[in-house]
Write a protein that holds these residues in place. Structure first.
Motif: not given
Length: 399
Positions: A66, A68-70, A75, A77, A194
């Motif tokens: 899990e 977070c990608q920018w 951002p 998910p 995470d």
């Protein structure tokens, strides 16, 4: 014998997952058995680890992280796929394809907008809609170069920021500080694990971690006692950038080389007195897939000046909810992807899942057209789409 594909549970013999990892990856397995088992137990408890069973025997497995990608400083998910492995005796029978199909369905059911992975093979993942989008970059420089940085040219030098050692309880703050840097830099592709995963990393005695108000640092001894490896060095301000590199450079009396995971635009190349910094992309790039196309566009950042409306025709044979006629709108740094109420006058740009993922990641449409990943639309309008999606995607972690 037919296979049963399902999430692993605490009732399963998880030692089989350890054995499968060694059979599949061999010397690539670097973590000790206790650390690996803890990760397996965590993934099992979270329902992120799928296994394929022939009777009671685990013959293949895959999991996702899990993350977070920018993208464009915003951002989204993202599910980071990793640890896809098939027992040697089960290969060539379609087991990997069936397993990845189930994993992708699970990722979609969990509500992720995007998925990324580092491929050991391309055909399997391309069949499921992932495409090469970005790279993992490493820079190398002599330790002495980080110890003696050039002074700032614009304005007076600011006072060094206060630094403190980061501990597991700082995981949320570590993530938030990294996010502030990615947002300020309008980064694309950079991903964050995470909080539980970051907390475990901050508790690793082999990793030295620091926090400032607008920066963070994590590094360790590398291949020998003459080399350091920097896994994170992120900062917003010039003062914090210099202070963090100075911490790493303070080891120059005992180490000769520093390697660092970095953005292709990392500022250290402009801070050294000599052309000492070497930047290269790893030979293994990473692949992206849009899992929920409207959510991915809504989460992505776009250049503030970009403004366009484009008709798209998406075909996605694996995640069929993405298929159909769409209207893409970009304005004021944000985008929307909505169902087209009726066919427009202009011919739509036609993309499959691979082409859409590559466009999302900033691949120019001219390249996509030559590769057969895009067709139709108005070639004269390609420049608008290229400008809106322009990016140099990178990651700082392997997974």
């Amino acid at each position: 014998m037919s296979l049963e594909i399902r999430p692993l549970t605490a009732d399963d013999d998880l030692a089989q997952e350890l054995d499968l990892g060694y059979r599949a990856f061999g010397p690539m397995i670097t973590a000790d058995t206790g650390t690996r088992m803890a990760r397996i137990e965590d993934a099992t408890a979270a329902g992120r680890l799928l296994g394929a069973f022939a009777g009671r025997q685990l013959v293949a497995s895959a999991q996702f992280h899990e993350m977070c990608q920018w993208w464009g400083g915003r951002p989204a998910p993202m599910a980071g796929v990793g640890g896809v492995k098939v027992a040697p005796e089960q290969r060539g029978r379609g087991t990997g394809r069936a397993l990845v199909s189930e994993l992708l369905a699970l990722i979609g059911a969990r509500g992720f907008a995007l998925s990324a992975l580092y491929p050991a093979t391309l055909p399997l993942y391309r069949w499921h809609g992932w495409e090469i989008t970005g790279g993992h970059y490493q820079l190398t420089l002599p330790a002495r170069a980080a110890r003696d940085l050039v002074p700032p040219e614009a304005g007076p030098a600011a006072s060094p920021p206060a630094l403190r050692r980061a501990v597991p309880a700082d995981a949320e703050e570590f993530i938030a500080v990294a996010g502030r840097v990615h947002r300020a830099s309008r980064d694309s592709g950079a991903a964050t694990f995470d909080a539980a995963t970051i907390a475990r990393a901050l508790g690793d005695e082999r990793l030295f971690c620091y926090l400032a108000d607008d920066g963070c640092l994590a590094y360790r001894w590398a291949r020998s006692d003459s080399e350091l490896y920097v896994s994170r060095l992120l900062a917003v301000s010039a003062a914090t950038t210099r202070e963090l590199w100075s911490v790493v450079g303070s080891h120059a009396s005992v180490v000769t080389t520093i390697r660092a995971s970095a953005s292709p635009a990392d500022p250290v190349s402009w801070l050294t007195r000599e052309p000492d910094v070497t930047l290269q992309r790893d030979s293994l790039p990473w692949m992206l897939r849009t899992v929920r196309a409207p959510a991915a566009i809504a989460a992505r950042g776009f250049p503030p000046a970009a403004e366009l409306t484009a008709a798209l025709e998406l075909t996605d044979p694996v995640l069929t909810a993405n298929s159909g006629s769409w209207l893409l709108r970009v304005a004021a740094g944000q985008g929307t992807l909505a169902r087209a109420a009726e066919p427009g006058r202009a011919a739509p740009l036609r993309l499959g899942p691979r082409g859409f993922a590559a466009l999302f990641g900033g691949t120019p449409l001219a390249s996509l057209r030559r590769a057969g990943l895009a067709a139709g639309g108005d070639p004269d309008a390609d420049a608008l789409l290229d400008g809106a999606f322009a990016a140099t995607p990178f990651m700082l972690d392997h997974f």
